[in-house]
Design a protein around this motif. Sequence first.
Motif, PDB file in Angstrom:
ATOM      1  N   TYR A  93      -4.854   3.203  -7.978  1.00 36.50           N
ATOM      2  CA  TYR A  93      -3.775   4.122  -7.627  1.00 36.50           C
ATOM      3  C   TYR A  93      -3.483   5.148  -8.745  1.00 36.50           C
ATOM      4  O   TYR A  93      -2.739   6.099  -8.522  1.00 36.50           O
ATOM      5  CB  TYR A  93      -2.489   3.344  -7.338  1.00 36.50           C
ATOM      6  N   GLY A 112       0.802  -1.229   0.000  1.00 38.26           N
ATOM      7  CA  GLY A 112       0.000   0.000   0.000  1.00 38.26           C
ATOM      8  C   GLY A 112       0.825   1.264   0.000  1.00 38.26           C
ATOM      9  O   GLY A 112       0.382   2.297   0.511  1.00 38.26           O
ATOM     10  N   LYS A 113       2.015   1.231  -0.613  1.00 42.47           N
ATOM     11  CA  LYS A 113       2.899   2.400  -0.632  1.00 42.47           C
ATOM     12  C   LYS A 113       2.626   3.220  -1.896  1.00 42.47           C
ATOM     13  O   LYS A 113       3.267   3.038  -2.933  1.00 42.47           O
ATOM     14  CB  LYS A 113       4.361   1.955  -0.580  1.00 42.47           C
ATOM     15  N   LEU A 114       1.677   4.122  -1.797  1.00 45.50           N
ATOM     16  CA  LEU A 114       1.243   4.924  -2.938  1.00 45.50           C
ATOM     17  C   LEU A 114       2.354   5.830  -3.459  1.00 45.50           C
ATOM     18  O   LEU A 114       2.531   5.975  -4.672  1.00 45.50           O
ATOM     19  CB  LEU A 114       0.022   5.759  -2.546  1.00 45.50           C
ATOM     20  N   LYS A 172      -6.135  -2.894  -7.992  1.00 43.32           N
ATOM     21  CA  LYS A 172      -5.464  -1.934  -7.116  1.00 43.32           C
ATOM     22  C   LYS A 172      -4.557  -1.014  -7.928  1.00 43.32           C
ATOM     23  O   LYS A 172      -4.413   0.172  -7.618  1.00 43.32           O
ATOM     24  CB  LYS A 172      -4.650  -2.682  -6.054  1.00 43.32           C
TER      25      LYS A 172
END
Length: 452
Positions: free
Chosen positions: A56, A21-23, A52
């Motif tokens: 993003y 989840g490291k945008l 996903k």
Amino acid sequence: MSIALREDEITLALIKSLKEGKLTEFQEILDELQPYDMAIQYRHLPDKHRNKFLLYLSIRQLTELMQELPKIEQIDILQKLGVEKSSKVLDRMDNDDLALLLADLEPERIEELLSQINQDDSKFVQSTMTYPPETAGRLMNNRYVWIPRHYTIRDAIDKIRHFAELAEYLNYLYIVDEDKKLLGVVSYKDLILGNLEDKIEEVMYKRVVKADVLMDQEDVAQIISRYDFVTLPIVENDNTLAGIITVDDVIDVVMQEANEDIEKLSASGKSIDFNTPAWTAAYRRLPWLILLLFIGLFSGSIISRFENTLQTVVALTFFMPLIAGMTGNTGTQSLSVVVRGLASQKLDFKQTIKLIIRELWVGIIIGVICSILILLIAYVWQGNLALGIVVGGSLLMTLIIGTLAGTIIPLILYRFNIDPAVASGPLITTINDILSLLIYFGMATLFISQLM
């Protein structure tokens, strides 16, 4: 970050950032990728990570991704995005790409997708879809800036600033009258260098190179290539400015036409790619190949008819595939020259005769040089001058005939409005095989007493 990474390492880095989840890290990787590379990465991702990945992406990135993917995947992405997000993406897409996406879809689906974009773009896309396929009208888009004739340079620059985000290219601005008739064109450079209070009419070029909405897309590509334009204005038959075609769309056209010609030259006739099922690929290739099979049987009957000549002079067998192969090759080369030439220009009678004479001389020059070489080789190897004369003379005549066949057959088809690319390499090669065998064995039989 991704500059030093290989393609597979970028894929792994993207998957890692998606899992964790490291945008920020995800965007840092994407910021260094071109739209094409981003599409490649999307296709490399396992299905479980694709949703996903799309989540993003910004609207701009989603639009760029969409325009690099095949139609089936574009539709799939729109379904995954939902109505609100997909409408924003469709709104941002170039109109020509949107029209291509909608082509061949069911009317209900077209209406559903068009209802998600603004009314002006929707009307424009619907209008482009009324033009025949592979015409300028189908390729054009409305992402350009037009200027009223009464504007000053200052007014024009103000308008550019206002529409800069929407326009695809700002290299050229198109000047129109009150009825949107195309009057002239001015480059952005001329605006920057001009006096702000000068009228646009004073600096515009009045002789505008343009294309009609019904012009074939290949002819449009030739115009852009000839003048080195990045955009070309497209007009209705009353000179009303309808849209523009950009150089990136022309490149796609050139690639598409080249692929079609390659398919025809290889006797497949229809599109076959990595994803085509085996049965479909076989079905598309079979008709031509079955025809060539029966023509090839005729070649076999020629050999059997001259069986006694072969048995009498066994050395003839050694040179037989060489002559057939060289003749077929020179015919295919001439065919390639003619097909490429016809794709780039229209031939009149004078140019056609000039081309045939040029290719005749090519055949003579190649034939003389190759026949002298093979004559010397045959004579040194077998110590028989007659064998050298038979092989060399046969090669000379077959190379001339092969070159002419590869030139004249596509020209005849072109004369009767048939795509010359259908005169495929295998067909001309097979015809030249038959002719070369007839000439070779005919000369061998004529000189049989000297060969023994």
